[in-house]
Design an enzyme around this catalytic site. Structure first.
Site, mmCIF file in Angstrom:
data_model
loop_
_atom_site.group_PDB
_atom_site.id
_atom_site.type_symbol
_atom_site.label_atom_id
_atom_site.label_comp_id
_atom_site.label_asym_id
_atom_site.label_seq_id
_atom_site.Cartn_x
_atom_site.Cartn_y
_atom_site.Cartn_z
ATOM 1 N N ASP A 179 67.702 18.676 -11.738
ATOM 2 C CA ASP A 179 67.404 19.676 -12.756
ATOM 3 C C ASP A 179 68.555 19.622 -13.750
ATOM 4 O OD1 ASP A 179 65.350 20.429 -11.076
ATOM 5 O OD2 ASP A 179 65.996 22.509 -10.850
ATOM 6 N N SER A 215 77.946 19.602 -12.900
ATOM 7 C CA SER A 215 78.420 18.270 -13.216
ATOM 8 C C SER A 215 77.359 17.491 -13.980
ATOM 9 C CB SER A 215 78.836 17.536 -11.945
ATOM 10 O OG SER A 215 79.677 16.450 -12.267
ATOM 11 N N HIS A 229 68.419 13.655 -6.234
ATOM 12 C CA HIS A 229 67.360 12.969 -5.505
ATOM 13 C C HIS A 229 67.141 11.571 -6.069
ATOM 14 C CE1 HIS A 229 65.847 16.661 -3.365
ATOM 15 N NE2 HIS A 229 66.637 17.173 -4.291
#
Length: 265
Positions: free
Chosen positions: A86, A227, A142
């Site tokens: 995201d 980050s 992911h």
């Protein structure tokens, strides 16, 4: 003058010992008292989390929370590369002769970003995304493709902020910060997932250090604070989704573009 002062304070606060202190507290039982404040401050979507916030034993455990099954639909088309996180798109564009041009006003060479890896030649005319995760975002990373591990590298470095201020006013933070790089071979070529640490990130961790392959959307790693992920595709193998543009917010599992059936060098 204000920018010079902020730059100085950022330099002073980018030391590893600061991150260790912050990280140690965030992993302590006492830090769980700050979870409600964290939720309110960053307007966290609490209904998405795998557990109720009271079940997490520390702020760090909540920050690195998993989501309930089905919260992030994965585009399973084999030709599609999906977002690993995201995030907000801070850069999307082709790599020009080994350089990612104009990321918040700065250029980044693959030579520096990938630490002169012999693999960088595969990416000198590829495609790049710079994906910024704010504290508001879900912080697990992911697999953007189904594939197998080719190589991974951990590069030690600074922990400068990777927000807009850091990218605009600190020199080459994406290449100077601590990085963990995963090269993944897939049906249509290879991708590099460059995980960039930031201020107050006590570590970047693989979910399973022994994993040698992943299905698209499978848990790969996680940050312990806000980050950035730099996602690179191999030369001549990828076409981006034309609907995506700079500044867009993407969700993990969302389509970023498609791989070509007939890759061109």
């Amino acid at each position: 003058m204000a920018k010079q002062w902020l730059r100085l304070m950022t330099e002073l606060s980018s030391r590893k010992w600061v991150c260790r202190v912050v990280g140690s507290f965030a992993q302590s039982g006492a830090s769980r008292l700050f979870i409600p404040t964290f939720i309110r401050t960053y307007q966290i979507q609490t209904h998405e989390a795998e557990q109720e916030w009271k079940e997490y034993r520390s702020l760090n455990a909540y920050f690195t929370r998993k989501l309930k099954a089905g919260m992030r639909p994965i585009d399973t088309n084999a030709e599609v590369m999906t977002s690993p996180v995201d995030a907000r798109i801070n850069f999307t564009g082709p790599i020009t002769s080994g350089t990612i041009l104009n990321v918040k006003g700065q250029d980044y060479t693959l030579d520096e970003l990938l630490n002169r890896s012999p693999r960088l030649e595969k990416y000198t005319h590829g495609y790049a995304f710079v994906l910024y995760l704010s504290p508001t975002d879900y912080h697990r990373i992911h697999a953007p493709v189904s594939g197998t591990l080719v190589e991974k590298e951990h590069l030690r470095g600074k922990v400068y902020p990777v927000n807009d201020f850091g990218l605009q006013h600190m020199r080459a933070v994406l290449s100077r910060n601590e990085r963990q790089i995963t090269y993944i071979a897939h049906e249509y070529g290879e991708v590099a997932v460059v995980k960039v640490g930031a201020m107050n990130v006590s570590s970047i961790k693989y979910t399973d250090d022994e994993a040698v392959s992943w299905e698209k959307g499978e848990d790969l790693a996680y940050f312990e604070f806000g980050s950035t992920v730099v996602l690179l595709t191999e030369n001549g193998t990828f076409d981006p989704d034309p609907a995506l543009k700079l500044g867009d917010v993407v969700r993990m599992g969302q389509r970023l573009g498609c791989f070509r059936h007939d890759p061109k060098a």
